[in-house]
Design a protein around this motif. Sequence first.
Motif, mmCIF file in Angstrom:
data_model
loop_
_atom_site.group_PDB
_atom_site.id
_atom_site.type_symbol
_atom_site.label_atom_id
_atom_site.label_comp_id
_atom_site.label_asym_id
_atom_site.label_seq_id
_atom_site.Cartn_x
_atom_site.Cartn_y
_atom_site.Cartn_z
ATOM 1 N N VAL A 47 0.814 -1.359 0.081
ATOM 2 C CA VAL A 47 -0.018 -0.222 0.203
ATOM 3 C C VAL A 47 1.013 1.215 -0.087
ATOM 4 O O VAL A 47 1.694 1.431 0.914
ATOM 5 N N ALA A 50 -3.395 5.648 1.105
ATOM 6 C CA ALA A 50 -4.942 5.190 1.355
ATOM 7 C C ALA A 50 -5.540 6.372 1.789
ATOM 8 O O ALA A 50 -5.111 7.290 2.590
ATOM 9 N N VAL A 82 -13.089 5.186 0.112
ATOM 10 C CA VAL A 82 -11.589 5.215 0.025
ATOM 11 C C VAL A 82 -11.280 4.449 -1.074
ATOM 12 O O VAL A 82 -11.559 3.687 -1.470
ATOM 13 N N GLU A 83 -9.746 5.040 -1.213
ATOM 14 C CA GLU A 83 -8.985 4.250 -2.260
ATOM 15 C C GLU A 83 -7.635 3.954 -1.985
ATOM 16 O O GLU A 83 -6.857 4.993 -1.174
ATOM 17 N N LEU A 84 -7.061 2.894 -2.278
ATOM 18 C CA LEU A 84 -5.666 2.701 -2.140
ATOM 19 C C LEU A 84 -5.091 2.369 -3.001
ATOM 20 O O LEU A 84 -5.364 1.876 -4.243
ATOM 21 N N ARG A 100 -5.024 -0.134 -8.134
ATOM 22 C CA ARG A 100 -5.784 0.999 -7.310
ATOM 23 C C ARG A 100 -7.116 0.000 -7.133
ATOM 24 O O ARG A 100 -7.684 -0.747 -7.783
ATOM 25 N N SER A 102 -10.890 0.797 -4.760
ATOM 26 C CA SER A 102 -11.800 1.618 -4.175
ATOM 27 C C SER A 102 -12.991 1.092 -3.274
ATOM 28 O O SER A 102 -13.385 0.038 -4.129
ATOM 29 N N LEU A 112 -9.148 4.029 7.401
ATOM 30 C CA LEU A 112 -8.165 4.727 7.179
ATOM 31 C C LEU A 112 -7.175 4.605 8.295
ATOM 32 O O LEU A 112 -5.771 4.699 8.413
ATOM 33 N N VAL A 115 -5.468 1.180 8.988
ATOM 34 C CA VAL A 115 -4.321 1.038 8.027
ATOM 35 C C VAL A 115 -3.114 1.847 8.131
ATOM 36 O O VAL A 115 -1.918 1.270 8.212
#
Length: 123
Positions: A47, A50, A82-84, A100, A102, A112, A115
């Motif tokens: 990752v 995030a 959320v997007e990683l 990516r 989401s 978040l 993470v």
Amino acid sequence: MRIDPIWRPLLGVFGGMRDASFAEVKEGHLRFRFGLLFDHDVPLGDVISAEKRASQFWDGIGWRLNPLTRTVKLLGSHEGVVELKLRKSSRTWGLFPFTRISMSLTDPEAFLAAVQDAQTKQP
């Protein structure tokens, strides 16, 4: 996972129910599950970032794949997304590479924070 009431019947046909759809932080990896059609682990070390992201109506609802941006979208709502961004390409359904992912979540801030906390504890 956040799934708006209007979409529950349609997504439920494909197993996309709230009880079977979630994102969780586990030891050393993140798990993303959206019903019967998507269950994927991402190593925490992969990752890059995030963060919350805005979602628009053209992002659609459900299991989405954008091969141009190499993004998998797991959306039951346009709120709480959320997007990683990932360091390494991963594959979904054994075919499609993505960097990516989401997902719409009921509590994106808590996810978040979890993470970030897990990343700081990584050796």
